[in-house]
Write a protein that holds these residues in place. Sequence first.
Motif, PDB file in Angstrom:
ATOM      1  N   ASP A   1      35.960  74.918  28.506  1.00 47.90           N
ATOM      2  CA  ASP A   1      36.916  73.736  27.345  1.00 47.90           C
ATOM      3  C   ASP A   1      36.658  74.988  26.517  1.00 47.90           C
ATOM      4  OD1 ASP A   1      37.592  72.091  25.706  1.00 47.90           O
ATOM      5  OD2 ASP A   1      35.798  71.340  24.965  1.00 47.90           O
ATOM      6  N   VAL A   2      36.997  75.861  26.521  1.00 47.89           N
ATOM      7  CA  VAL A   2      37.633  77.216  25.625  1.00 47.89           C
ATOM      8  C   VAL A   2      38.695  77.872  25.586  1.00 47.89           C
ATOM      9  CG1 VAL A   2      37.055  79.891  25.519  1.00 47.89           C
ATOM     10  CG2 VAL A   2      35.054  78.625  25.740  1.00 47.89           C
ATOM     11  N   GLU A   3      39.566  77.974  24.660  1.00 49.76           N
ATOM     12  CA  GLU A   3      40.642  78.412  24.412  1.00 49.76           C
ATOM     13  C   GLU A   3      40.469  79.710  24.410  1.00 49.76           C
ATOM     14  OE1 GLU A   3      44.517  78.078  24.782  1.00 49.76           O
ATOM     15  OE2 GLU A   3      43.035  75.924  24.304  1.00 49.76           O
ATOM     16  N   LEU A   4      40.602  80.650  24.545  1.00 48.26           N
ATOM     17  CA  LEU A   4      40.867  82.180  24.708  1.00 48.26           C
ATOM     18  C   LEU A   4      41.881  83.014  23.802  1.00 48.26           C
ATOM     19  CD1 LEU A   4      41.030  83.410  28.254  1.00 48.26           C
ATOM     20  CD2 LEU A   4      38.770  83.376  26.593  1.00 48.26           C
ATOM     21  N   PRO A   5      41.095  83.847  22.590  1.00 43.42           N
ATOM     22  CA  PRO A   5      42.220  84.418  22.117  1.00 43.42           C
ATOM     23  C   PRO A   5      43.083  84.467  22.484  1.00 43.42           C
ATOM     24  CG  PRO A   5      40.182  85.667  22.186  1.00 43.42           C
ATOM     25  CD  PRO A   5      40.425  84.441  22.905  1.00 43.42           C
ATOM     26  N   GLY A   6      44.439  84.518  21.832  1.00 43.83           N
ATOM     27  CA  GLY A   6      45.910  85.480  21.845  1.00 43.83           C
ATOM     28  C   GLY A   6      46.604  85.828  21.227  1.00 43.83           C
ATOM     29  N   PRO A   7      48.223  86.476  21.480  1.00 43.17           N
ATOM     30  CA  PRO A   7      48.282  87.222  22.809  1.00 43.17           C
ATOM     31  C   PRO A   7      47.096  87.859  23.258  1.00 43.17           C
ATOM     32  CG  PRO A   7      49.804  87.493  21.356  1.00 43.17           C
ATOM     33  CD  PRO A   7      49.419  86.124  20.132  1.00 43.17           C
ATOM     34  N   PHE A   8      46.779  87.906  24.494  1.00 43.34           N
ATOM     35  CA  PHE A   8      46.198  89.743  25.006  1.00 43.34           C
ATOM     36  C   PHE A   8      46.592  90.295  24.518  1.00 43.34           C
ATOM     37  CE2 PHE A   8      44.432  87.132  29.171  1.00 43.34           C
ATOM     38  CZ  PHE A   8      44.294  85.415  28.329  1.00 43.34           C
ATOM     39  N   PRO A   9      45.841  90.966  23.588  1.00 44.35           N
ATOM     40  CA  PRO A   9      46.100  92.438  23.324  1.00 44.35           C
ATOM     41  C   PRO A   9      46.637  93.353  24.321  1.00 44.35           C
ATOM     42  CG  PRO A   9      44.173  92.302  23.204  1.00 44.35           C
ATOM     43  CD  PRO A   9      44.392  90.318  23.238  1.00 44.35           C
ATOM     44  N   ARG A  10      47.158  94.639  24.027  1.00 44.87           N
ATOM     45  CA  ARG A  10      47.689  95.724  25.154  1.00 44.87           C
ATOM     46  C   ARG A  10      47.032  96.828  24.618  1.00 44.87           C
ATOM     47  NH1 ARG A  10      49.978  91.595  26.720  1.00 44.87           N
ATOM     48  NH2 ARG A  10      51.597  91.022  28.092  1.00 44.87           N
ATOM     49  N   MET A  11      46.299  97.401  26.316  1.00 42.70           N
ATOM     50  CA  MET A  11      46.337  98.845  25.431  1.00 42.70           C
ATOM     51  C   MET A  11      46.453 100.016  26.698  1.00 42.70           C
ATOM     52  SD  MET A  11      41.875 100.260  24.238  1.00 42.70           S
ATOM     53  CE  MET A  11      42.227  98.720  22.869  1.00 42.70           C
ATOM     54  N   SER A  12      46.775 101.469  26.256  1.00 46.51           N
ATOM     55  CA  SER A  12      47.159 102.187  27.059  1.00 46.51           C
ATOM     56  C   SER A  12      46.407 102.987  27.352  1.00 46.51           C
ATOM     57  CB  SER A  12      47.967 103.473  26.552  1.00 46.51           C
ATOM     58  OG  SER A  12      47.323 103.973  25.709  1.00 46.51           O
TER      59      SER A  12
END
Length: 588
Positions: free
Chosen positions: A261-272
């Motif tokens: 019952d957890v809403e993940l933060p988003g959108p997921f960030p991207r990192m090189s």
Amino acid sequence: MRTHLCGNVTENLTGQSVVLCGWVARSRDLGGLIFIGLRDHAGVLQVVVEPENKPAFAEAEKLRNEFCVRVTGTVRLRPESQWNPDMATGRVELLAETVEILNASAPLPLLMSDDDGEEVRLKYRYLDLRRDRLQRNLRLRTRLTRAIRGYLDGHDFLDIETPILTRATPEGARDYLVPSRAQPRSFFALPQSPQLFKQLLMMGGMDRYYQIARCFRDEDLRADRQPEFTQLDLEMAFVDEADVQAIAEGMVRAAFREVLDVELPGPFPRMSWAEAMRRYGSDKPDLRIPLELVTICDAVREVEFKVFSGPANDPGSRVVALKAPGAAGQSRKQIDDYAAYAGRYGAKGLAWMKVKDPAAGIEGVQSPIAKFLDGSAVAGILEATGAAAGDLLLFGADKKPVVNAFMGALRLKLGRDLALVEPGWRPLWVVDFPMFEFDPDEARYDALHHPFTAPAVADPESLKAHAGEAVSRAYDMVLNGAEIGGGSVRIHDPVLQQAVFDLLGIDEAEAKQRFGFLLEALRYGCPPHGGIAFGIDRIAALMCGEDSIREVIAFPKTTTAGCPLTGAPSVVDAAQLDELHIQLKPGK
């Protein structure tokens, strides 16, 4: 045999007669009344046996922990003063009418608690599995796989099994080999992953495939590794990186929503990959820890301290500082302990600096290396790190991979020790991985992921000309410092695939011998395709708050790849070896 589960008996059943089955978690005789904690997978319920009920009382007197019993009785409310808010059944109890011993238990070989050593817990795993912790973990794992299947089924993926008995492929670890009786002197290999088969399924027009697959790798173990593990494998045709990532991210979101019952933060960030290594020393950074590595090469290039100036002037090396806020009060012994910890990851030493008054420059710091630095260098270090009074600076200087390894590990330890780990979930996509790692001993390249990962450039000649700088079309999903999934767009052009093999030192003859079936399939209209694989054990461990994946696997192996429960691996008799045409070398 039963009408209800122990953990489901609540006030709604007050006055009703129920039949329960389970194990005795505890038994106490208090002034003539016998109290039993009766446990099944749903929870524990208090059972009361009164002396007036002589048959039931006589049976209850025989009970010991882990006896398997069946109890019939009436549900009643406990006195309010005896309510237990820590139990779902804490307001009620069962007044026993009959007590039946289904099976007695021998004296227990373990305490049935976390105080038991892991070896004894695994030897008697069938007892360990009765505990609330393991029951909870394995039930959560079941909900996880159910959520994954539901999501992928809803997105038109086909659940397809691939072979367990296959041939050896180069995937980074030693294979487990299985001798063939029908074809003497030949061996199957257990799959390290379904990599080649899932690519063949795309070539076969299956379009979207998934499988919760068993995988096998003969490698040194640790908390997050097992010789056999469970992997969610998925592959898609006619896709690019964004398509695969969208499906994978949506699936992980759905699983966390359904299971926790957890809403993940988003959108997921991207990192090189390059940024992750520069800032965190790791390609799986834990973003909950607000500490970063700061490169200070510019500040120390000219200092007389060769430990700093040498790496600062070497393009293949780096000098970094890690700021521990408010930690200048650490004792010399504590700092020495950090140096010893860093040494386990390759550090030859650990320089440090305590900041007393940053405005005072070199006079405002305390450090055994201060005498080797000038005011300009100290000022540059303080400015680059943003150090304040009371901060502790730790330094790493060496070849880039070495510095990244020990300073990245030190960052995690400092974060935990200083209670800097922020609550919650911090997902991340790490992208733009290097295509190759150069092996100076073999004078050739190694694939950073696997040899079927597509490079960002599609021209074979350009790839060969710039192999050292080549970037792959690979991506990893990281969550709270753990890599939970990794994948890539695959090579679908046979010419480009052979170019990669050439760089890896695999000539055409060897390539054909090892995976000619895949190369052959590439010649017949292979579609562009890509996929990703997730570690089910690792995701389940994160969800359960466990440090080791062994706590979410029903029957795991030890760190020596053994099974204390069954005694595997074991000696095989000579007749069976002879049938398989195997002869053992003399020795221990």
